[in-house]
Design a protein around this motif. Structure first.
Motif, short mmCIF file in Angstrom:
data_model
loop_
_atom_site.label_atom_id
_atom_site.label_comp_id
_atom_site.label_asym_id
_atom_site.label_seq_id
_atom_site.Cartn_x
_atom_site.Cartn_y
_atom_site.Cartn_z
N ASP A 88 -0.10 4.12 1.01
CA ASP A 88 -0.41 4.79 2.28
C ASP A 88 -0.20 3.79 3.42
O ASP A 88 -0.94 2.81 3.54
CB ASP A 88 -1.86 5.28 2.25
CG ASP A 88 -2.23 6.08 3.50
OD1 ASP A 88 -1.38 6.17 4.42
OD2 ASP A 88 -3.36 6.60 3.54
N SER A 89 0.78 4.04 4.26
CA SER A 89 1.07 3.12 5.36
C SER A 89 -0.06 3.06 6.37
O SER A 89 -0.16 2.09 7.15
CB SER A 89 2.37 3.53 6.07
OG SER A 89 2.26 4.83 6.62
N ASN A 90 -0.95 4.06 6.38
CA ASN A 90 -2.11 4.02 7.28
C ASN A 90 -3.06 2.89 6.89
O ASN A 90 -3.75 2.32 7.75
CB ASN A 90 -2.85 5.35 7.26
CG ASN A 90 -2.06 6.45 7.96
OD1 ASN A 90 -1.47 6.22 9.01
ND2 ASN A 90 -2.03 7.64 7.36
N GLN A 118 0.84 -1.20 0.00
CA GLN A 118 0.00 0.00 0.00
C GLN A 118 0.88 1.26 0.00
O GLN A 118 1.86 1.34 0.74
CB GLN A 118 -0.90 0.01 1.23
CG GLN A 118 -1.94 -1.09 1.25
CD GLN A 118 -2.99 -0.92 0.17
OE1 GLN A 118 -3.41 0.20 -0.14
NE2 GLN A 118 -3.39 -2.03 -0.42
#
Length: 711
Positions: A222-224, A220
């Motif tokens: 976005d690491s979130n 991903q």
């Protein structure tokens, strides 16, 4: 794809070379899907059997090993979404074994390489093979600084931010070496996978299996998003370290556990072959009860000093292997048999099946290998042929499409007729002939057959050949089939005249759908950038039978320039019978390490054909193969010398001796010639020793070899 079920021992060199080429292309495609896109089309069992078949053919025909062979490569190139990270030590793959007999062969090969006596103890570790995503974690002064995927084994993807979201992976460790690379597997537990898919079902997108879920979550941007995914980790190896982690594999992994990394509790030491197989059986029996997916058991030599001695092959360590679990089967009906024409003109039958699910994947096609397989000759124990309408057993364990393992004769329709294999090429209408001793029927229209012509050009521009970006399959077919001579590409040389021909054309390429001014400019630039390429790439791109990337590099390293190779091949005279060694040029070619008579004959015959010479001359009028650089000198007494080992060696195995010589900068040849500098002869040395004496070449024994190299 031609992938004969015929025993490897019965393959002709031509059949073996064709099958290796097909296997290489298909395995590379699956590597890209699996490692680069997390979207595999086949199961691990399918993939493993492809590699197993490839390895078996290469072992029987070592002179046919291709430079693009799966045995020389690991994984796939990293995707462009992440910053590339070059591994300080390569992240290699593992060879696979599939039976108890294979495990026995593996253990014996290790013992032979190390020249161990029957009573010498050899301890292995055995642990589950986690079905996840390989990861390398680099710590400097105890701090996690980089996390990278395996990628192609040399360069991976920087996923550090995403790895920091996995609670099982420490961001800092105490009392660690100054530099420590911890390697292991990121995975997702089955229960977590099912829960994730339930949440994702609302969006209409679910993952196919836990491995895909883990890989997709880790990639991903976005690491979130990654933080919301339940990823886990097992440590089982290491890369660069500033100090040793222990004296054995078991001790080193235990040390990783003390630093806080999860290590697999099922890892055990095994002091015999029986213990190794018994532990495999125990893990296999409890496989369904584990909370995570595994696809086999990994065996590793426990003693790290012995691992160092054993070293590595191109893509895998000699001291480890993976014992994989069996493949899966299903039953369905055969609806039709189609014929595909390959790059070399081979006619390959493909079964069209009533869709059936095998191991969670819907299967609609299967390979039928060749016409003998359809007739049931020497394949199945009952000898029944295969007919349209038959109920067949399909196994997903060996092809780009699965294979038909057997039929159920009692379910055969009364109206089913024997299949008549065509003797006319379905692609061009030319006669298709089957030579005596061959299992493959081939189209004779090589110069006019579109199936072969397009494939020849596709091979010429492929990544491991000339690597011309912008000339993919669709573009090649467009240019090949275009009626306007100013657009047409019918031969490799036409590629380099395309831009010049376009200048006089009223119909411009940039106005054609799918191209455009920018893409056309890039295409011309890509073509111009390949007007000078490495000698080995040029040789491989010619598509000479049996000369893959490996053999092309072997020949290029020896002859250095394409012209020197061409002269040698053009002037070489093959042996004309028993006792005739052939000309000096022939002896020089077969004396190149790894090049045998089959490859040499293909090379000589290629340059004996007038049409091939014209094609090469046309190419040389447009481009230039760049000379290879002479190998850089290594500081050792045998650096730059050509060495031949013959007879029995008592202090080390032949493989270990060759590996040592190459590390010291020597060239290892398989036969003695005037260019040989040194012959190392052990007990039982025969014709090579005699030939060395006749040529006045220095001969030493094994003890003198060790004295010479200072060991």
């Amino acid at each position: 794809m031609t992938h004969a079920e015929k025993p490897v021992d019965d393959l002709t060199p031509e059949e073996a070379a064709e099958e290796l080429a097909a296997l290489s292309a298909e395995i590379a495609r699956h590597d890209k899907l699996y490692h680069g896109k997390d979207a595999p089309e086949i199961s691990d069992a399918d993939y493993d059997a492809l590699r197993q078949r490839n390895a078996a053919i290469e072992a029987h025909f070592p002179e046919l090993v291709r430079e693009d062979s799966p045995s020389l490569k690991v994984g796939a190139e990293p995707a462009g979404a992440f910053t590339p990270v070059r591994h300080s030590r390569p992240m290699l793959s593992l060879d696979n074994v599939f039976s108890d007999a294979d495990v026995t062969d593996f253990v014996q090969s290790v013992r032979r390489f190390l020249s161990l006596k029957p009573n010498d103890e050899l301890v292995f570790t055995a642990e589950p093979k986690i079905d996840g995503l390989s990861m390398s974690l680099r710590y400097v002064d105890g701090e996690l600084v980089t996390a990278a995927t395996r990628g192609d084994g040399t360069t991976g993807e920087n996923v550090t931010a995403n790895i920091r979201t996995i609670s099982e992976i420490p961001n800092r460790i105490k009392d660690a070496p100054d530099v420590l690379e911890v390697r292991g597997e990121v995975y997702m537990a089955r229960e977590d996978f099912m829960a994730l898919n339930e949440r994702m079902a609302e969006s209409g997108r679910v993952f196919a299996n836990p491995r895909n879920a883990a890989a997709g979550s880790l990639r991903q941007i976005d690491s979130n998003v990654t933080k919301t995914r339940p990823l886990r980790f097992f440590a089982y190896a290491w890369g660069e370290t500033s100090e040793p982690l222990g004296e054995t594999q078991f001790e080193a992994v235990a040390r990783l556990g003390k630093w806080g990394f999860p290590v697999n509790p099922l890892m055990e030491r095994c002091r015999s072959l029986d213990e190794m197989v018994a532990h495999y059986r125990a893990i296999e029996a409890g496989r369904a009860d584990l909370p995570y997916d595994i696809d086999g058991v990994v065996y590793k030599v426990d003693d790290l000093a012995l691992q160092e001695r054993l070293g590595f092959r191109s893509r895998s360590p000699r001291w480890a292997t993976a014992h994989k679990f069996p493949a899966e089967k299903a039953m369905t009906e055969l609806d039709a048999i189609d014929i595909q024409v390959g790059r070399t003109g081979a006619l390959t039958p493909v079964a069209r099946l009533k869709p059936v699910t095998v191991g969670g994947v819907v299967v609609t096609n299967a390979t039928l290998h060749n016409e003998d397989y359809i007739k049931g000759i020497g394949i199945r124990s009952d000898g029944h042929d295969i007919r349209v309408g038959d109920t067949v057993i399909v196994q997903r364990a060996g092809d780009v499409i699965p294979q038909i393992l057997d039929i159920l004769p009692e379910k055969r329709p009364k109206a089913a007729q024997p299949y008549v294999f065509p003797d006319i090429c379905p692609a061009c209408g030319s006669h298709a002939v089957r030579e005596e001793g061959e299992a493959v029927r081939r189209c004779t229209g090589g110069l006019v057959c579109p199936a072969q012509a397009v494939e020849r050009i596709r091979h010429f521009v492929s990544r491991n050949a000339l690597d011309i970006e912008g000339l993919g399959e669709k573009q090649i077919e467009f240019f090949y089939n275009h009626s306007d001579a100013n657009f047409s590409i019918r031969t490799p040389a036409d590629i380099f005249t395309l831009e010049e021909r376009q200048k006089s054309s009223l119909a411009k390429l940039e106005n054609v759908d799918g191209f455009g001014a920018v893409s056309v400019k890039k295409l011309y630039a890509a073509i111009d950038a390949r007007r000078e390429v490495e000698h080995s790439r040029f040789l491989f791109a010619l598509g000479i039978r049996h000369i893959g990337e490996t053999n092309a590099k072997r020949l290029a390293r020896h002859f250095l320039s394409f012209e020197a190779l061409r002269i040698a091949a053009s002037e070489a005279k093959m042996p004309q019978g028993k006792g005739d060694p052939g000309s000096a040029g022939w002896q020089e070619i077969v004396g190149v390490n790894g090049i045998g008579a089959v490859v040499a004959e293909a090379l000589v015959e290629f340059f004996a054909e007038a049409q091939n010479i014209r094609a090469v001359d046309d190419l040389l009028g447009q481009m230039k193969p760049r000379d290879e650089e002479a190998p850089q000198a290594v500081s050792s007494p045998v650096a730059g010398k050509t060495v031949v080992f013959t007879g029995s060696l008592e202090k080390m195995s032949r493989d270990e001796a060759k590996a040592m010589a190459e590390r010291l900068g020597a060239k290892v040849a398989g036969s003695v010639s005037k260019k040989t500098d040194l012959v190392v002869a052990g007990p039982g040395a025969g014709s090579k020793l005699k030939q060395a004496s006749e040529l006045g070449i220095e001969v030493i024994d094994e003890d003198q070899w060790f004295e010479r190299v200072g060991r």
